[in-house]
Enzyme design. Structure first.
Site, short mmCIF file in Angstrom:
data_model
loop_
_atom_site.label_atom_id
_atom_site.label_comp_id
_atom_site.label_asym_id
_atom_site.label_seq_id
_atom_site.Cartn_x
_atom_site.Cartn_y
_atom_site.Cartn_z
N ASP A 1 0.82 -1.22 0.00
CA ASP A 1 0.00 0.00 0.00
C ASP A 1 0.85 1.26 0.00
O ASP A 1 0.68 2.15 -0.84
CB ASP A 1 -0.90 0.06 1.25
CG ASP A 1 -2.08 -0.90 1.19
OD1 ASP A 1 -2.43 -1.32 0.07
OD2 ASP A 1 -2.63 -1.21 2.26
N ARG B 1 0.84 4.66 16.87
CA ARG B 1 0.54 5.71 15.89
C ARG B 1 1.14 7.07 16.22
O ARG B 1 1.69 7.73 15.34
CB ARG B 1 -0.97 5.83 15.64
CG ARG B 1 -1.63 4.54 15.15
CD ARG B 1 -0.83 3.85 14.08
NE ARG B 1 -1.49 2.66 13.55
CZ ARG B 1 -0.84 1.61 13.08
NH1 ARG B 1 0.48 1.56 13.12
NH2 ARG B 1 -1.50 0.60 12.60
N ASP C 1 -7.10 3.90 12.69
CA ASP C 1 -5.73 4.41 12.58
C ASP C 1 -5.68 5.78 11.90
O ASP C 1 -4.87 6.63 12.24
CB ASP C 1 -4.84 3.40 11.86
CG ASP C 1 -4.52 2.20 12.74
OD1 ASP C 1 -4.47 2.39 13.97
OD2 ASP C 1 -4.34 1.10 12.22
N SER D 1 -4.86 -8.80 7.64
CA SER D 1 -4.24 -7.50 7.79
C SER D 1 -3.58 -7.48 9.16
O SER D 1 -4.24 -7.68 10.18
CB SER D 1 -5.31 -6.41 7.69
OG SER D 1 -4.78 -5.20 8.17
N1 ARG Z 1 -8.40 -2.59 15.62
C1 ARG Z 1 -7.12 -2.34 16.18
C2 ARG Z 1 -6.99 -0.90 16.58
O1 ARG Z 1 -7.76 -0.10 16.12
C3 ARG Z 1 -6.00 -2.83 15.32
C4 ARG Z 1 -5.71 -2.04 14.08
C5 ARG Z 1 -4.62 -2.71 13.34
N2 ARG Z 1 -4.37 -2.12 12.09
C6 ARG Z 1 -4.25 -2.84 10.95
N3 ARG Z 1 -3.99 -2.17 9.88
N4 ARG Z 1 -4.38 -4.13 10.93
O2 ARG Z 1 -6.14 -0.55 17.36
#
Ligand code: ARG
Length: 388
Positions: free
Chosen positions: A14, A95, A112, A163
């Site tokens: 990506d 993040r 995210d 993912s």
């Molecule tokens: N749902 C989790 C969170 O919001 C994990 C996010 C993980 N991101 C990913 N691109 N798989 O913290």
């Protein structure tokens, strides 16, 4: 106008395509890709090379493992942070660290994007944030064709069916067959944990804390990032820290998520046990009320909120005496606390004991009950008259 884009780069398909899109579709003259090492499982050399081949004018590799452990992970541990009582915020914590750049590769469906953009806006007021994967949704096959046409190397091995996001505090796994919440997690989704059924015989370990933070494991002093790494391996062998949950995302949808965070769950269990020994009843009550609020705030992207600093100030005031040791038995699927000790314990064996030599002021108890029960008696007497 300065036409430089700074991209939060992961090395994956990506964000590699995003480097080319920023030039072709968005018209940037210069693209700087920033790859932040927060302890994820990655081959950084090939990732940097891939970024260059994709057309980045510069690829910066920043090692932020220690900083991440000492800032975000440490604060999460002091807060015993578990979103919705379960998720130790693995991705949410990373993040704010990765947000040294202002283009991100998040889609419009997840949490995210919120975390990145709130972080960008808090750090660089007035900045323009670009989210190429939200602006235009492309399939994986389209991306692969695009990458191949531009000489961006596509990994030979098939990309994972899930993912995945990971860092030194754990791993998040979603999508693919996991989208059906009735489907049991396949073993191949997990990397940091073995199945609890395959766990070796239980083993004891002792975690030493200083002012609320873990500083040593079985008498070996370790910096936090290393301590978490060692404990991830030890506890992971017992299947500790596997989480399978339906989670409420900030964007209003529910998602099915798997996590692996062996050290996180072990350390939170141990830390809570030490707090129970040392903190006053009132401190514990107030802290346990605020902990889930901290987790929700950080989950929802509020790392840079003033409120988070205020919560942290309260937490750190409670931790001055949270120094001591906790003994745990690592058992299949669970870290079981079997002992705790501290110079600052409020627990008094002399007062609590049912054996001889105890000093509890028994005579005072009846007076205490007399006063405590006054209102109960008044209410009971009134209700008897009024109901009759
Ligand atoms: N749902 C989790 C969170 O919001 C994990 C996010 C993980 N991101 C990913 N691109 N798989 O913290």
């Amino acid at each position: 106008m300065n036409r430089t884009a700074v991209l939060a780069y992961s090395g994956g398909l990506d964000t590699s395509c995003a480097i080319a899109w920023l030039k072709e579709d968005y018209g940037f003259e210069e693209v700087v890709a920033v790859l932040v090492d927060v302890g994820q499982e990655a081959s950084f050399g090939p990732a940097v090379e891939r970024g260059r081949l994709a057309g980045a004018d510069d690829v910066l590799l920043l090692d932020r493992k220690e900083a991440f452990a000492e800032e975000q992970v440490a604060k999460a541990l002091l807060a015993n942070a578990l979103y919705e009582g379960k998720y130790p915020l693995v991705s949410a914590l990373s993040r704010p660290v990765i947000a040294e750049a202002v283009v991100h590769g998040c889609t419009g469906k997840g949490n995210d994007q919120l975390r990145f953009e709130l972080a960008f806006k808090a750090r660089y007021p007035g900045v323009t944030v670009i989210a190429p994967l939200r602006d235009r949704v492309r399939t994986r096959d389209e991306e692969i064709a695009y990458a191949e046409a531009r000489g961006i190397p596509v990994e030979a091995k098939p990309e994972s069916p899930y993912s995945v996001d990971d860092n030194l505090f754990g791993r998040a796994i979603e999508a693919g067959m996991l989208e059906d919440p009735w489907t049991a997690p396949p073993e191949d989704a997990f990397v940091l944990t073995a199945a609890a059924a395959d766990a070796p015989a239980p083993v004891e370990c002792v975690v030493a804390f200083e002012e609320g933070l873990p500083v040593a494991l079985d008498c070996e002093e370790l910096p936090l990032d290393e301590l978490v790494g060692v404990l991830n391996e030890q506890a992971g062998a017992y299947g500790i820290g596997r989480i399978d949950m339906i989670e409420n995302r900030a964007v209003g949808i529910k998602s099915r998520e798997l996590y692996e965070a062996p050290a996180a769950l072990t350390l939170i269990a141990a830390h809570r046990a030490l707090e129970e020994l040392v903190l006053t009843k009132g401190e514990l009550e107030a802290k346990r009320e605020l902990e889930p609020k901290w987790a929700k705030l950080v989950y929802d992207g509020g790392w840079f909120a003033r409120l988070r600093n205020a919560y942290d100030a309260f937490f750190s005031a409670t931790q001055q005496l949270v120094t001591g040791e906790v003994r745990l038995s690592l058992q299949p699927g669970a870290p079981v606390v079997t002992g705790r000790r501290s110079e600052h314990a409020l627990y008094s064996e002399e007062l609590a004991s049912y054996g001889i030599g105890e000093t509890f002021p028994h005579q005072a108890a009846s007076g205490f009950i007399g006063i405590t029960a006054l209102e109960t008696q008044l209410v009971a007497a009134r209700d008897r008259v009024e109901v009759a």
